[in-house]
Design a protein around this motif. Structure first.
Motif, PDB file in Angstrom:
ATOM      1  N   CYS A 171      -7.324  10.704  11.475  1.00  0.00           N
ATOM      2  CA  CYS A 171      -8.030   9.303  11.467  1.00  0.00           C
ATOM      3  C   CYS A 171      -7.488   8.187  10.167  1.00  0.00           C
ATOM      4  CB  CYS A 171      -9.687   9.497  11.208  1.00  0.00           C
ATOM      5  SG  CYS A 171     -10.033  10.289  12.919  1.00  0.00           S
ATOM      6  N   ARG A 172      -7.427   8.915   9.049  1.00  0.00           N
ATOM      7  CA  ARG A 172      -6.722   8.231   7.891  1.00  0.00           C
ATOM      8  C   ARG A 172      -5.591   7.619   8.101  1.00  0.00           C
ATOM      9  NH1 ARG A 172      -8.827   8.365   2.775  1.00  0.00           N
ATOM     10  NH2 ARG A 172      -9.770  10.330   3.242  1.00  0.00           N
ATOM     11  N   GLN A 173      -5.048   8.201   8.830  1.00  0.00           N
ATOM     12  CA  GLN A 173      -3.575   7.843   9.307  1.00  0.00           C
ATOM     13  C   GLN A 173      -3.309   6.690  10.060  1.00  0.00           C
ATOM     14  OE1 GLN A 173      -1.326  11.450  10.156  1.00  0.00           O
ATOM     15  NE2 GLN A 173      -0.665  11.883   7.973  1.00  0.00           N
ATOM     16  N   LEU A 174      -4.230   6.947  11.199  1.00  0.00           N
ATOM     17  CA  LEU A 174      -4.586   5.881  12.267  1.00  0.00           C
ATOM     18  C   LEU A 174      -4.918   4.629  11.653  1.00  0.00           C
ATOM     19  CD1 LEU A 174      -6.306   8.160  14.939  1.00  0.00           C
ATOM     20  CD2 LEU A 174      -4.109   7.025  15.181  1.00  0.00           C
ATOM     21  N   ALA A 175      -5.840   4.483  10.778  1.00  0.00           N
ATOM     22  CA  ALA A 175      -6.300   3.556  10.061  1.00  0.00           C
ATOM     23  C   ALA A 175      -5.561   2.946   9.135  1.00  0.00           C
ATOM     24  CB  ALA A 175      -7.593   3.758   9.282  1.00  0.00           C
ATOM     25  N   SER A 176      -4.598   3.590   8.419  1.00  0.00           N
ATOM     26  CA  SER A 176      -3.427   3.104   7.584  1.00  0.00           C
ATOM     27  C   SER A 176      -2.495   2.538   8.507  1.00  0.00           C
ATOM     28  CB  SER A 176      -2.776   4.232   6.870  1.00  0.00           C
ATOM     29  OG  SER A 176      -1.514   3.848   6.167  1.00  0.00           O
ATOM     30  N   SER A 177      -1.944   2.943   9.670  1.00  0.00           N
ATOM     31  CA  SER A 177      -1.304   2.525  10.745  1.00  0.00           C
ATOM     32  C   SER A 177      -1.788   1.023  11.150  1.00  0.00           C
ATOM     33  CB  SER A 177      -0.816   3.234  11.818  1.00  0.00           C
ATOM     34  OG  SER A 177      -0.160   2.531  12.816  1.00  0.00           O
ATOM     35  N   ALA A 178      -3.061   0.935  11.588  1.00  0.00           N
ATOM     36  CA  ALA A 178      -3.581  -0.347  11.771  1.00  0.00           C
ATOM     37  C   ALA A 178      -3.527  -1.207  10.891  1.00  0.00           C
ATOM     38  CB  ALA A 178      -5.029  -0.018  12.245  1.00  0.00           C
ATOM     39  N   ARG A 179      -3.715  -1.002   9.514  1.00  0.00           N
ATOM     40  CA  ARG A 179      -3.904  -1.964   8.562  1.00  0.00           C
ATOM     41  C   ARG A 179      -2.333  -2.572   8.367  1.00  0.00           C
ATOM     42  NH1 ARG A 179      -5.804   2.287   5.216  1.00  0.00           N
ATOM     43  NH2 ARG A 179      -7.949   2.607   5.842  1.00  0.00           N
ATOM     44  N   ARG A 180      -1.305  -1.726   8.508  1.00  0.00           N
ATOM     45  CA  ARG A 180      -0.022  -2.213   8.385  1.00  0.00           C
ATOM     46  C   ARG A 180       0.327  -3.123   9.531  1.00  0.00           C
ATOM     47  NH1 ARG A 180       1.174   3.220   7.404  1.00  0.00           N
ATOM     48  NH2 ARG A 180       1.871   3.772   9.420  1.00  0.00           N
ATOM     49  N   ARG A 181      -0.055  -3.145  10.728  1.00  0.00           N
ATOM     50  CA  ARG A 181      -0.176  -4.133  11.950  1.00  0.00           C
ATOM     51  C   ARG A 181      -0.712  -5.114  11.411  1.00  0.00           C
ATOM     52  NH1 ARG A 181       0.576  -1.820  17.430  1.00  0.00           N
ATOM     53  NH2 ARG A 181       0.969   0.470  17.395  1.00  0.00           N
ATOM     54  N   ILE A 182      -1.933  -5.032  10.988  1.00  0.00           N
ATOM     55  CA  ILE A 182      -2.689  -6.500  10.568  1.00  0.00           C
ATOM     56  C   ILE A 182      -2.145  -7.182   9.373  1.00  0.00           C
ATOM     57  CG2 ILE A 182      -4.659  -7.214   9.270  1.00  0.00           C
ATOM     58  CD1 ILE A 182      -5.415  -6.324  12.107  1.00  0.00           C
ATOM     59  N   ARG A 183      -1.355  -6.548   8.365  1.00  0.00           N
ATOM     60  CA  ARG A 183      -0.836  -6.934   7.371  1.00  0.00           C
ATOM     61  C   ARG A 183       0.679  -7.690   7.919  1.00  0.00           C
ATOM     62  NH1 ARG A 183      -2.312  -2.461   4.179  1.00  0.00           N
ATOM     63  NH2 ARG A 183      -0.257  -1.536   4.563  1.00  0.00           N
ATOM     64  N   ALA A 184       1.329  -7.117   8.931  1.00  0.00           N
ATOM     65  CA  ALA A 184       2.436  -7.565   9.535  1.00  0.00           C
ATOM     66  C   ALA A 184       2.081  -8.927  10.051  1.00  0.00           C
ATOM     67  CB  ALA A 184       3.164  -6.660  10.209  1.00  0.00           C
ATOM     68  N   SER A 185       0.969  -9.245  10.830  1.00  0.00           N
ATOM     69  CA  SER A 185       0.914 -10.190  11.560  1.00  0.00           C
ATOM     70  C   SER A 185       0.029 -11.254  10.767  1.00  0.00           C
ATOM     71  CB  SER A 185      -0.264  -9.677  12.666  1.00  0.00           C
ATOM     72  OG  SER A 185      -1.505  -9.698  12.142  1.00  0.00           O
ATOM     73  N   GLN A 186      -0.246 -11.047   9.514  1.00  0.00           N
ATOM     74  CA  GLN A 186      -0.985 -12.023   8.756  1.00  0.00           C
ATOM     75  C   GLN A 186      -0.003 -13.238   8.126  1.00  0.00           C
ATOM     76  OE1 GLN A 186      -3.360  -9.902   6.035  1.00  0.00           O
ATOM     77  NE2 GLN A 186      -5.116  -9.898   7.384  1.00  0.00           N
ATOM     78  N   SER A 187      -0.493 -14.553   7.892  1.00  0.00           N
ATOM     79  CA  SER A 187       0.092 -15.488   7.427  1.00  0.00           C
ATOM     80  C   SER A 187      -0.558 -15.868   6.304  1.00  0.00           C
ATOM     81  CB  SER A 187       0.347 -16.591   8.518  1.00  0.00           C
ATOM     82  OG  SER A 187       1.279 -16.215   9.528  1.00  0.00           O
ATOM     83  N   PRO A 188      -0.359 -16.888   5.316  1.00  0.00           N
ATOM     84  CA  PRO A 188      -0.891 -17.377   4.247  1.00  0.00           C
ATOM     85  C   PRO A 188      -2.106 -18.231   4.924  1.00  0.00           C
ATOM     86  CG  PRO A 188       1.276 -17.529   3.731  1.00  0.00           C
ATOM     87  CD  PRO A 188       1.197 -17.032   5.177  1.00  0.00           C
ATOM     88  N   ALA A 189      -3.367 -18.075   4.375  1.00  0.00           N
ATOM     89  CA  ALA A 189      -4.451 -18.489   5.036  1.00  0.00           C
ATOM     90  C   ALA A 189      -4.456 -20.044   4.694  1.00  0.00           C
ATOM     91  CB  ALA A 189      -5.736 -18.148   4.184  1.00  0.00           C
ATOM     92  N   THR A 190      -4.708 -20.733   5.708  1.00  0.00           N
ATOM     93  CA  THR A 190      -4.675 -22.134   5.640  1.00  0.00           C
ATOM     94  C   THR A 190      -6.257 -22.516   5.415  1.00  0.00           C
ATOM     95  OG1 THR A 190      -2.965 -22.573   6.939  1.00  0.00           O
ATOM     96  CG2 THR A 190      -4.371 -24.470   6.765  1.00  0.00           C
ATOM     97  N   PRO A 191      -7.089 -23.273   4.460  1.00  0.00           N
ATOM     98  CA  PRO A 191      -8.158 -23.699   4.350  1.00  0.00           C
ATOM     99  C   PRO A 191      -8.808 -24.223   5.781  1.00  0.00           C
ATOM    100  CG  PRO A 191      -6.989 -24.633   2.458  1.00  0.00           C
ATOM    101  CD  PRO A 191      -6.099 -23.823   3.443  1.00  0.00           C
ATOM    102  N   LEU A 192     -10.080 -23.887   5.847  1.00  0.00           N
ATOM    103  CA  LEU A 192     -10.827 -24.182   6.985  1.00  0.00           C
ATOM    104  C   LEU A 192     -10.879 -25.660   7.504  1.00  0.00           C
ATOM    105  CD1 LEU A 192     -12.589 -23.107   9.383  1.00  0.00           C
ATOM    106  CD2 LEU A 192     -14.668 -23.306   7.949  1.00  0.00           C
ATOM    107  N   ALA A 193     -11.314 -26.612   6.118  1.00  0.00           N
ATOM    108  CA  ALA A 193     -11.033 -27.982   6.463  1.00  0.00           C
ATOM    109  C   ALA A 193      -9.870 -28.442   7.100  1.00  0.00           C
ATOM    110  CB  ALA A 193     -11.662 -28.692   5.098  1.00  0.00           C
TER     111      ALA A 193
END
Length: 311
Positions: A171-193
């Motif tokens: 399960c630890r490996q599954l969560a780690s794999s999921a985190r990698r997917r999340i990080r790979a898809s993330q872009s620098p945050a743009t302010p809400l306003a």
């Protein structure tokens, strides 16, 4: 295993109050796992059905009813996720997670107290925005469940393992794999306003049929995805490229009956809603990167727009 409970006004049966008080937690969990409010509600109903199918003696033997309910709901979700591939093969066009209105939309809705929609029970945070849900949908069922239970709801890996049916290490490996997917898809945050301003500019350009302005707001490599579910007209495949998207949107307006565009929060992010004859016919979510729109998700499937129905 701990869960968050909400108070209930059932003084006659404290046991019932405690059990029903887990409803918010279960709805929050099931929606994040399934991306569908309707399915989440069905899962919670099934979970309570299984609880009340037990005898009072069996119920009393359970040390932590909240943990039991969470375990059952998670396993029901896991089964649904495993069967989702077959269901998606029958789905007409692209599938987008069901969009949620801001909680205030519900608080301003019917006030007679006869109906409490589960949308009002979903806590909006980073794990609920459309971009996040779309990435979750690309994960394996086990990855998704392990990640949501551990990283979002803070369950330990031994607890997750008991639910998923794997070892804590797995399960630890599954969560780690999921985190990698999340990080790979993330872009620098743009302010809400800033995101809100860009969506507002997009709305105004679209209403004005200003193709050049739309192209200027869209990333050259932008993607737009529509979801009509075979029930209403929608693009069956993603539309790629800022210029193609702009021309497609202007063409849609030219062919569609008159509708009113409104700025609304969609899954906790600035979005747009189209109303026609008082009914919501379109909900749009956006992924804004820098000063451009990178992705658009346009939900037209009326079955996914029920939480947005007015009146």
């Amino acid at each position: 295993m701990s869960t968050q409970s909400e108070p209930e006004n059932d003084r006659l049966d404290p046991g019932l109050s405690a059990i029903m008080g887990e409803r918010r937690q279960l709805i929050n969990l099931a929606y994040r796992l399934l991306g569908s409010l309707a399915d989440a509600e069905d899962v919670v109903q099934e979970t309570y059905t299984r609880w009340y199918a037990m005898s009072p003696a069996q119920q009393e033997a359970i040390a932590s009813p909240g943990a039991w309910l969470t375990k059952v709901a998670s396993r029901v979700c896991l089964d649904l996720l495993r069967s989702a591939r077959a269901r998606r093969e029958r789905y007409v066009g692209e599938w987008i997670p069901e969009p949620l209105p801001d909680r205030t939309e519900w608080m301003n809705g019917p006030s007679d107290g006869t109906t409490v929609d589960p949308a009002d029970r979903v806590t909006l945070d980073e794990s609920i925005n459309m971009a996040f849900l779309v990435v979750l949908d690309s994960m394996t069922p086990a990855e998704r469940v392990a990640f949501i239970l551990h990283d979002v709801f803070q369950y330990s890996f031994p607890e997750v393992a008991e639910i998923v049916g794997r070892t804590p290490a797995a399960c630890r490996q599954l969560a780690s794999s999921a985190r990698r997917r999340i990080r790979a898809s993330q872009s620098p945050a743009t302010p809400l306003a800033q995101r809100a301003d860009i969506v507002r500019d997009f709305k105004q350009a679209w209403e004005a049929n200003d193709i050049d302005a739309l192209i200027g707001l869209l990333d050259p490599d932008a993607t737009a995805i529509g979801d009509g579910g075979g029930l209403v007209a929608a693009a069956l495949r993603p539309v790629d490229g800022g210029e193609r998207i702009a021309r497609y949107l202007v063409d849609v307006v030219a062919k569609a009956a008159e509708a009113t565009l409104l700025e609304r929060m969609v899954n906790g992010q600035p979005g747009l809603v189209a109303l026609q004859d008082g009914a919501t016919v379109l909900v749009m979510a956006f992924d804004v990167v820098g000063d451009r729109i990178k992705r658009i998700w346009a939900v037209r499937n009326p079955e996914k727009l029920r939480p947005w129905t007015t009146g």
